[in-house]
Design a protein around this motif. Structure first.
Motif, short mmCIF file in Angstrom:
data_model
loop_
_atom_site.label_atom_id
_atom_site.label_comp_id
_atom_site.label_asym_id
_atom_site.label_seq_id
_atom_site.Cartn_x
_atom_site.Cartn_y
_atom_site.Cartn_z
N MET A 169 -5.96 8.57 6.81
CA MET A 169 -6.20 7.15 6.59
C MET A 169 -5.56 6.31 7.70
O MET A 169 -6.13 5.30 8.09
N ARG A 170 -4.39 6.73 8.19
CA ARG A 170 -3.77 5.95 9.27
C ARG A 170 -4.68 5.88 10.48
O ARG A 170 -4.82 4.84 11.11
N ARG A 171 -5.28 7.02 10.84
CA ARG A 171 -6.17 7.03 12.01
C ARG A 171 -7.40 6.16 11.78
O ARG A 171 -7.86 5.47 12.69
N ILE A 172 -7.91 6.18 10.57
CA ILE A 172 -9.08 5.36 10.26
C ILE A 172 -8.70 3.88 10.26
O ILE A 172 -9.42 3.04 10.81
N ARG A 173 -7.55 3.54 9.69
CA ARG A 173 -7.10 2.14 9.67
C ARG A 173 -6.85 1.59 11.07
O ARG A 173 -6.95 0.39 11.30
N GLN A 174 -6.51 2.47 12.01
CA GLN A 174 -6.22 2.05 13.37
C GLN A 174 -7.47 1.89 14.23
O GLN A 174 -7.38 1.52 15.39
N ASP A 175 -8.63 2.15 13.66
CA ASP A 175 -9.87 2.00 14.40
C ASP A 175 -9.98 0.58 14.94
O ASP A 175 -9.75 -0.38 14.20
N PRO A 176 -10.32 0.43 16.21
CA PRO A 176 -10.43 -0.92 16.80
C PRO A 176 -11.39 -1.86 16.06
O PRO A 176 -11.22 -3.07 16.12
N VAL A 177 -12.36 -1.31 15.34
CA VAL A 177 -13.30 -2.17 14.62
C VAL A 177 -12.58 -3.02 13.57
O VAL A 177 -13.03 -4.13 13.25
N PHE A 178 -11.42 -2.56 13.08
CA PHE A 178 -10.69 -3.32 12.08
C PHE A 178 -9.78 -4.39 12.69
O PHE A 178 -9.04 -5.05 11.98
N GLU A 238 -11.34 -6.83 14.19
CA GLU A 238 -12.23 -7.96 13.90
C GLU A 238 -12.06 -8.44 12.46
O GLU A 238 -12.11 -9.64 12.18
N LEU A 239 -11.86 -7.50 11.54
CA LEU A 239 -11.69 -7.81 10.13
C LEU A 239 -10.82 -6.71 9.53
O LEU A 239 -11.17 -5.54 9.65
N PRO A 240 -9.70 -7.06 8.92
CA PRO A 240 -8.83 -6.02 8.34
C PRO A 240 -9.58 -5.16 7.32
O PRO A 240 -10.50 -5.62 6.65
N ILE A 241 -9.16 -3.91 7.21
CA ILE A 241 -9.85 -2.95 6.35
C ILE A 241 -9.91 -3.43 4.90
O ILE A 241 -10.90 -3.20 4.21
N GLY A 242 -8.89 -4.10 4.41
CA GLY A 242 -8.91 -4.62 3.04
C GLY A 242 -10.00 -5.65 2.83
O GLY A 242 -10.68 -5.66 1.79
N GLU A 243 -10.17 -6.53 3.80
CA GLU A 243 -11.23 -7.53 3.72
C GLU A 243 -12.60 -6.88 3.87
O GLU A 243 -13.56 -7.26 3.19
#
Length: 124
Positions: A1-10, A12-17
């Motif tokens: 999950m840490r690697r996925i959360r660190q994706d540059p796409v997030f 633009e918009l945090p993963i929670g949003e």
């Protein structure tokens, strides 16, 4: 999950949003009650209310009084919110595949999908 959360796409918009937009994108009528949305998320009702206000200010979602109960609130994606969810969602799926593919062969990935679908269908 840490690697996925660190994706540059997030950035633009945090993963929670993004999770809020994703769940709204799955509503069959396009609208859902705030309390129903909260059942699909891992955050408290007050946190979700603040997040909804932020997303509305960004013109990604819209709110209205619930049709059946004026005390309730219903939410839906705006066109801009739907487009952003699709763009981030596409990149997110690719990232998940990049993270999982080295550990699982294609048959195992299919099995994982079948198991998560079964879990999802069996949960209230």
């Amino acid at each position: 999950m840490r690697r996925i959360r660190q994706d540059p796409v997030f950035r633009e918009l945090p993963i929670g949003e993004y999770d809020v937009l994703f769940n709204l994108s799955r509503c069959p009528t396009g609208w859902t009650r705030l309390n129903e949305l909260n059942n699909s998320l891992l955050i408290s009702q007050p946190s979700l209310s603040r997040m909804v206000d932020r997303l509305e200010a960004k013109n990604l979602i819209r709110k209205r009084p619930a049709e059946s109960d004026q005390r309730g609130v219903e939410l839906a994606l705006t066109d801009e919110g739907r487009a952003l969810q699709r763009r981030i969602g596409s990149a997110h799926v690719h990232r998940i595949h990049e993270v999982l593919a080295p550990a699982l062969d294609p048959a195992e990935l299919e099995q994982l999908k079948a198991l998560t679908d079964k879990l999802n269908a069996g949960l209230p």
